[in-house]
Write a protein that holds these residues in place. Structure first.
Motif, mmCIF file in Angstrom:
data_model
loop_
_atom_site.group_PDB
_atom_site.id
_atom_site.type_symbol
_atom_site.label_atom_id
_atom_site.label_comp_id
_atom_site.label_asym_id
_atom_site.label_seq_id
_atom_site.Cartn_x
_atom_site.Cartn_y
_atom_site.Cartn_z
ATOM 1 N N TYR A 51 -46.857 0.308 26.770
ATOM 2 C CA TYR A 51 -45.880 -0.366 27.629
ATOM 3 C C TYR A 51 -45.233 0.672 28.535
ATOM 4 N N VAL A 52 -45.120 0.346 29.817
ATOM 5 C CA VAL A 52 -44.554 1.260 30.810
ATOM 6 C C VAL A 52 -43.326 0.613 31.423
ATOM 7 N N ASP A 53 -42.214 1.324 31.389
ATOM 8 C CA ASP A 53 -40.981 0.792 31.952
ATOM 9 C C ASP A 53 -40.132 1.962 32.444
ATOM 10 N N ALA A 54 -39.029 1.649 33.076
ATOM 11 C CA ALA A 54 -38.065 2.651 33.507
ATOM 12 C C ALA A 54 -36.814 2.546 32.646
ATOM 13 N N ASP A 55 -36.061 3.656 32.546
ATOM 14 C CA ASP A 55 -34.787 3.634 31.847
ATOM 15 C C ASP A 55 -33.749 3.057 32.803
ATOM 16 N N HIS A 56 -33.309 1.855 32.504
ATOM 17 C CA HIS A 56 -32.454 1.160 33.460
ATOM 18 C C HIS A 56 -31.032 1.696 33.493
ATOM 19 N N LYS A 57 -30.548 2.200 32.373
ATOM 20 C CA LYS A 57 -29.186 2.716 32.348
ATOM 21 C C LYS A 57 -29.122 4.187 32.752
ATOM 22 N N GLY A 58 -30.206 4.903 32.495
ATOM 23 C CA GLY A 58 -30.230 6.319 32.865
ATOM 24 C C GLY A 58 -29.194 7.150 32.127
ATOM 25 N N GLU A 59 -28.868 6.755 30.901
ATOM 26 C CA GLU A 59 -27.815 7.452 30.178
ATOM 27 C C GLU A 59 -28.288 8.793 29.607
ATOM 28 N N GLU A 60 -29.555 8.846 29.199
ATOM 29 C CA GLU A 60 -30.054 10.092 28.621
ATOM 30 C C GLU A 60 -30.444 11.066 29.720
ATOM 31 N N THR A 61 -30.050 12.292 29.570
ATOM 32 C CA THR A 61 -30.402 13.381 30.489
ATOM 33 C C THR A 61 -30.957 14.523 29.653
ATOM 34 N N PRO A 62 -31.561 15.535 30.275
ATOM 35 C CA PRO A 62 -32.079 16.675 29.493
ATOM 36 C C PRO A 62 -31.030 17.297 28.570
ATOM 37 N N GLU A 63 -29.746 17.183 28.930
ATOM 38 C CA GLU A 63 -28.707 17.768 28.085
ATOM 39 C C GLU A 63 -28.611 17.088 26.723
ATOM 40 N N HIS A 64 -29.156 15.865 26.627
ATOM 41 C CA HIS A 64 -29.112 15.153 25.347
ATOM 42 C C HIS A 64 -30.185 15.675 24.374
ATOM 43 N N VAL A 65 -31.126 16.450 24.858
ATOM 44 C CA VAL A 65 -32.161 17.056 24.012
ATOM 45 C C VAL A 65 -31.886 18.554 23.970
ATOM 46 N N PRO A 66 -31.397 19.075 22.862
ATOM 47 C CA PRO A 66 -30.937 20.473 22.826
ATOM 48 C C PRO A 66 -31.940 21.493 23.350
ATOM 49 N N ALA A 67 -33.225 21.340 22.992
ATOM 50 C CA ALA A 67 -34.211 22.323 23.446
ATOM 51 C C ALA A 67 -34.366 22.289 24.963
ATOM 52 N N LEU A 68 -34.312 21.081 25.556
ATOM 53 C CA LEU A 68 -34.360 20.985 27.017
ATOM 54 C C LEU A 68 -33.104 21.595 27.627
ATOM 55 N N ALA A 69 -31.963 21.346 27.002
ATOM 56 C CA ALA A 69 -30.711 21.921 27.507
ATOM 57 C C ALA A 69 -30.744 23.445 27.466
ATOM 58 N N ALA A 70 -31.504 23.989 26.494
ATOM 59 C CA ALA A 70 -31.616 25.446 26.375
ATOM 60 C C ALA A 70 -32.590 26.047 27.375
ATOM 61 N N GLY A 71 -33.379 25.187 28.032
ATOM 62 C CA GLY A 71 -34.292 25.704 29.048
ATOM 63 C C GLY A 71 -35.753 25.370 28.832
ATOM 64 N N ALA A 72 -36.108 24.739 27.689
ATOM 65 C CA ALA A 72 -37.499 24.330 27.481
ATOM 66 C C ALA A 72 -37.860 23.217 28.462
ATOM 67 N N THR A 73 -39.133 23.128 28.825
ATOM 68 C CA THR A 73 -39.572 22.063 29.727
ATOM 69 C C THR A 73 -40.321 20.954 29.002
ATOM 70 N N LEU A 74 -40.719 21.198 27.740
ATOM 71 C CA LEU A 74 -41.392 20.171 26.943
ATOM 72 C C LEU A 74 -40.994 20.324 25.493
ATOM 73 N N VAL A 75 -40.648 19.203 24.874
ATOM 74 C CA VAL A 75 -40.305 19.207 23.454
ATOM 75 C C VAL A 75 -41.142 18.147 22.750
ATOM 76 N N PHE A 76 -41.813 18.543 21.682
ATOM 77 C CA PHE A 76 -42.538 17.594 20.836
ATOM 78 C C PHE A 76 -41.774 17.451 19.535
ATOM 79 N N THR A 77 -41.483 16.206 19.161
ATOM 80 C CA THR A 77 -40.753 15.941 17.919
ATOM 81 C C THR A 77 -41.556 14.983 17.054
ATOM 82 N N ASP A 78 -41.880 15.427 15.849
ATOM 83 C CA ASP A 78 -42.533 14.553 14.890
ATOM 84 C C ASP A 78 -41.441 13.760 14.177
ATOM 85 N N LYS A 79 -41.333 12.477 14.528
ATOM 86 C CA LYS A 79 -40.293 11.631 13.964
ATOM 87 C C LYS A 79 -40.748 10.959 12.665
ATOM 88 N N ILE A 80 -41.823 11.463 12.071
ATOM 89 C CA ILE A 80 -42.431 10.983 10.835
ATOM 90 C C ILE A 80 -43.148 9.646 11.052
#
Length: 376
Positions: A51-80
């Motif tokens: 499914y392909v969609d856009a984030d309509h509220k746009g509330e999440e920004t890179p600052e919400h992902v600590p590794a991106l906020a630190a300067g990483a450009t890609l983060v992979f998270t195994d959510k189990i």
């Protein structure tokens, strides 16, 4: 003569995201989500759906992902229970298509993105008058809170396009199911004959086990199961067979063995699935091919039998779906040219063979003599 900057190649019939995609547009995004989720819930047992969609509220920004906020450009998270990628870098058109390669059906919020085929929802709450350029191939019209198609859409919709009501969920699901079935790639046959036959000392495809050259025998075995059949040949064989009635795929990926033959077939016909059979399997019968074709799973990368030892998939009596083409190229880019390696590391349909003795390779004089000396 006009100068060509690039080699002419047959391109697969892909859309914005992938091979089979449907954009739903014309109604508020909440209704599109509701319809997309209903379709997904009803069809996920039959199709692998994205499914392909856009984030309509746009509330999440890179600052919400600590590794991106630190300067990483890609983060992979195994959510189990699922996996997640967060990337600062946008996917371009080519990367998108590779990412969605393994999906049978891609449902798209057409209010934000285009797709190859469209489901148009006629809804008084949201006009499509300024989005007519997105209506390139309307497959279905859905009426919501109205019984009439507005004048500005009349010329966009062919008379053959079905029209359903938004509340007709089961009929909409049935239409999408039939649409998906219609997108299953045709099955072509490929007889691998282009090897050097170094161990045999002569062209294995011309050996006679059944009263005719082996390449002709295998060609005839494939005939009941395939819409078209091709011989995979090297340059010398292409010259020899140039005036024959056989359709040929000349090797264009050289020095790669069977993988090169399969890749060459995909390069010539990238939208077909290929039933691949090596020419040096004189014991192979129609019974095994029938089992393979009946067990085909177009949702997987390939359909194959277990080999004679029941340990690994047998790559040279197998069906390779179009999604296998970029997968094989990716393996090649990493330095692997073994089709069995591709099968082992891909999601495939594995079948039990009626008789694994049919996979016996006869590729040298000793094996040929042993076969001919077997009791009839």
């Amino acid at each position: 003569m006009k100068h060509e900057k690039h080699a002419k190649m047959t391109r697969p019939q892909l859309g914005t995201f992938g091979r089979t995609e449907l954009a739903i547009l014309g109604t508020p995004c909440g209704n599109i989500k509701k319809l997309a989720y209903s379709l997904t819930a009803a069809l996920h047992d039959s199709y692998r759906i994205a499914y392909v969609d856009a984030d309509h509220k746009g509330e999440e920004t890179p600052e919400h992902v600590p590794a991106l906020a630190a300067g990483a450009t890609l983060v992979f998270t195994d959510k189990i229970s699922f996996q997640r990628f967060d990337s600062v870098l946008p996917l371009n058109d080519f990367q998108q298509k590779r990412f969605f390669n393994d999906y049978d059906l891609i449902l798209v919020n057409g209010n934000h993105f285009g797709a190859k085929t469209q489901i148009v929802v006629v809804d008084p709450a949201k006009s499509l008058e300024k989005k007519l350029d997105r209506l390139t191939n309307i497959g279905l019209v859905i009426l919501k809170d109205t019984d009439a198609i507005p004048d500005y859409l009349q010329n966009q919709i062919l008379a053959s396009v079905p029209v359903l009501q938004y509340e007709d969920t089961e009929k909409i699901i049935d239409w999408v199911r039939q649409y998906g079935q219609a997108q299953i790639p045709p099955l072509y046959g490929l007889v691998l004959t282009g090897g050097k036959s170094t161990r045999m000392g002569r062209d294995k495809s011309q050996l006679d086990y059944h009263g005719k050259p082996q390449r002709e025998h295998v060609y005839e075995l494939l005939t009941p199961f395939c819409e078209e059949i091709y011989l995979s040949v090297n340059a010398a064989q292409a010259l020899e067979l140039g005036g024959s009635s056989f359709q040929l795929v000349e090797d264009s990926f050289l020095g790669l063995g069977p993988l090169g033959g399969i890749l060459s077939a995909f390069r010539q016909q990238p939208d077909a699935a290929w039933l691949v059979v090596a020419c040096d399997l004189p014991l192979l019968t129609e019974k095994s091919l029938k089992t393979l074709v009946e067990g085909r799973n177009p949702s997987k990368t390939a359909t194959a039998f277990y080999d004679g030892d029941h340990r690994f998939p047998e790559p040279l009596v197998s069906i390779w779906e179009p999604r296998a083409y970029p997968t094989m190229l990716q393996f090649l880019a990493m330095g692997y040219s073994c089709p069995r390696k591709v099968l082992i590391n891909s999601e495939i349909e594995l079948l039990e063979s009626p008789d694994t003795r049919e996979f016996m390779n006869v590729n040298d004089p000793v094996a040929k003599a042993a076969l001919e000396n077997q009791p009839k």
